[in-house]
Write an enzyme that holds these catalytic residues in place. Structure first.
Site, PDB file in Angstrom:
ATOM      1  N   ARG A 206      49.748 -75.039 102.009  1.00 15.63           N
ATOM      2  CA  ARG A 206      49.868 -73.709 101.404  1.00 15.63           C
ATOM      3  C   ARG A 206      48.529 -73.168 100.947  1.00 15.63           C
ATOM      4  NH1 ARG A 206      51.188 -69.644 102.640  1.00 15.63           N
ATOM      5  NH2 ARG A 206      52.992 -70.772 103.455  1.00 15.63           N
TER       6      ARG A 206
ATOM      7  N   LYS B 234      35.535 -54.668  93.383  1.00 10.21           N
ATOM      8  CA  LYS B 234      36.986 -54.648  93.157  1.00 10.21           C
ATOM      9  C   LYS B 234      37.628 -55.789  93.949  1.00 10.21           C
ATOM     10  CE  LYS B 234      36.998 -49.697  92.253  1.00 10.21           C
ATOM     11  NZ  LYS B 234      37.431 -48.353  92.698  1.00 10.21           N
TER      12      LYS B 234
ATOM     13  N   LYS C  18      26.380 -45.882  86.290  1.00  9.46           N
ATOM     14  CA  LYS C  18      27.604 -45.133  86.539  1.00  9.46           C
ATOM     15  C   LYS C  18      27.699 -43.959  85.565  1.00  9.46           C
ATOM     16  CE  LYS C  18      30.689 -46.900  88.774  1.00  9.46           C
ATOM     17  NZ  LYS C  18      31.145 -46.673  90.161  1.00  9.46           N
TER      18      LYS C  18
ATOM     19  N   GLU D 288      24.894 -43.146  90.127  1.00 10.77           N
ATOM     20  CA  GLU D 288      26.057 -42.385  90.597  1.00 10.77           C
ATOM     21  C   GLU D 288      25.930 -40.921  90.187  1.00 10.77           C
ATOM     22  OE1 GLU D 288      30.172 -43.932  89.885  1.00 10.77           O
ATOM     23  OE2 GLU D 288      30.347 -42.108  88.688  1.00 10.77           O
TER      24      GLU D 288
ATOM     25  N   ASP E  81      29.737 -39.849  94.512  1.00 11.01           N
ATOM     26  CA  ASP E  81      31.096 -40.220  94.136  1.00 11.01           C
ATOM     27  C   ASP E  81      32.067 -39.064  94.331  1.00 11.01           C
ATOM     28  OD1 ASP E  81      33.009 -42.059  93.098  1.00 11.01           O
ATOM     29  OD2 ASP E  81      32.953 -40.990  91.186  1.00 11.01           O
TER      30      ASP E  81
END
Length: 282
Positions: A103, A138, A170, A200, A222
């Protein structure tokens, strides 16, 4: 970027943790109960659908960690295209060991092959352009290394691996620091010459401010619509690396790549990839 195999030494803690999770506190009680001691068998890891395979190195490591005497013969390598029915790997030896590792080996190989396959589909959409497809942070907690390796197997590129890799400013950094000029001035005053800086922007006027101030190497555009991406590429005139991000679905990749951006980043490569169907047959 290279998709050469990683040292098993780096992968082993991830695989060992997954095996410990699956074996629990008392091991594989089903196998110990029903499989005669000393029973030997051959198992075949087969593809049940087409795609790009990834995680074979990790699957083999899972089997070896349970039983180093297993004989493993790989018929494909990570990054290869596979078709339904392809024999990917043969595992020979203790039936109990093969069943106990099955598995974990399939979870890694199926998950990572799904990422590699989705990445390859994105890359195909950008074919004929200069644009490269890259992942994001992510990723599944604890599995970033191998998921980013799967992106490479699919023909993509890697964004930073951690917060310590590069400076990525950011929108929240900009808000907290008081604006684009203050953050870029801080970079020019404090950042090491060995560290690259990306910033960004959400609008064309912010891009103009970055170009005027200097201090960045890469600009993340963005959630720009396609006309604004064309204008951003024209404004930039090759000075900085441009990365388009935000809502980068597969069906939009060709259109965005045609604008001339250097990179398209998509979190979907790792957070939305479907597991590829692989099976282990005795």
């Amino acid at each position: 970027m290279t998709s050469a195999p990683l040292p098993d030494l780096i992968l082993e803690p991830l695989v060992r943790a997954a095996l410990m999770e699956d074996l629990g506190t008392y091991g594989d009680i089903t196998t110990r109960t029903v499989i005669p001691e000393g029973r030997r068998y051959s198992a075949l890891l087969n593809a049940r659908e087409a795609g790009v395979v990834s995680g074979l190195q990790i699957a083999a490591l899972a089997f070896r960690l349970v039983d180093p005497t297993l004989v493993i013969t790989a018929r494909f390598k990570d990054g290869d295209r596979i078709a339904p029915g392809d024999l990917l790997m043969k595992i020979e030896g203790s039936a109990a060991a093969i069943l106990s590792a099955e598995r974990v080996a399939l979870n890694f190989a199926g998950r990572l092959s799904g990422i590699a396959t989705l990445t390859a589909a994105f890359v195909a959409e950008a074919e004929g352009t200069r644009t490269r497809i890259t992942c994001t942070r992510k990723t599944t907690p604890g599995l970033r290394l191998v998921e980013k390796q799967a992106v490479l197997h699919g023909g993509g590129f890697n964004h930073r691996f951690s917060l310590s890799d590069a400076i990525l400013i950011k929108d929240n950094h900009i808000a907290a620091a008081g604006g684009i000029r203050p953050v870029l001035q801080a970079v020019k005053a404090r950042a090491s010459h060995m560290i690259r800086t990306e910033i960004e922007v959400d609008r064309l006027d912010q891009l103009a401010e970055v170009l005027d101030e200097g201090g960045a190497d890469v600009v993340l555009l963005d959630n720009f619509d396609t006309p604004d991406l064309y204008e951003a590429v024209g404004m930039n005139a090759g000075r900085l690396v441009l990365e388009a991000s935000g809502n980068m679905r597969q069906e939009r990749i060709a259109e965005v790549a045609a604008t001339g951006v250097d990179y398209i980043s998509s979190g979907a490569l790792t957070h939305s990839a479907r597991t590829l169907d692989l099976g282990l047959d005795f």
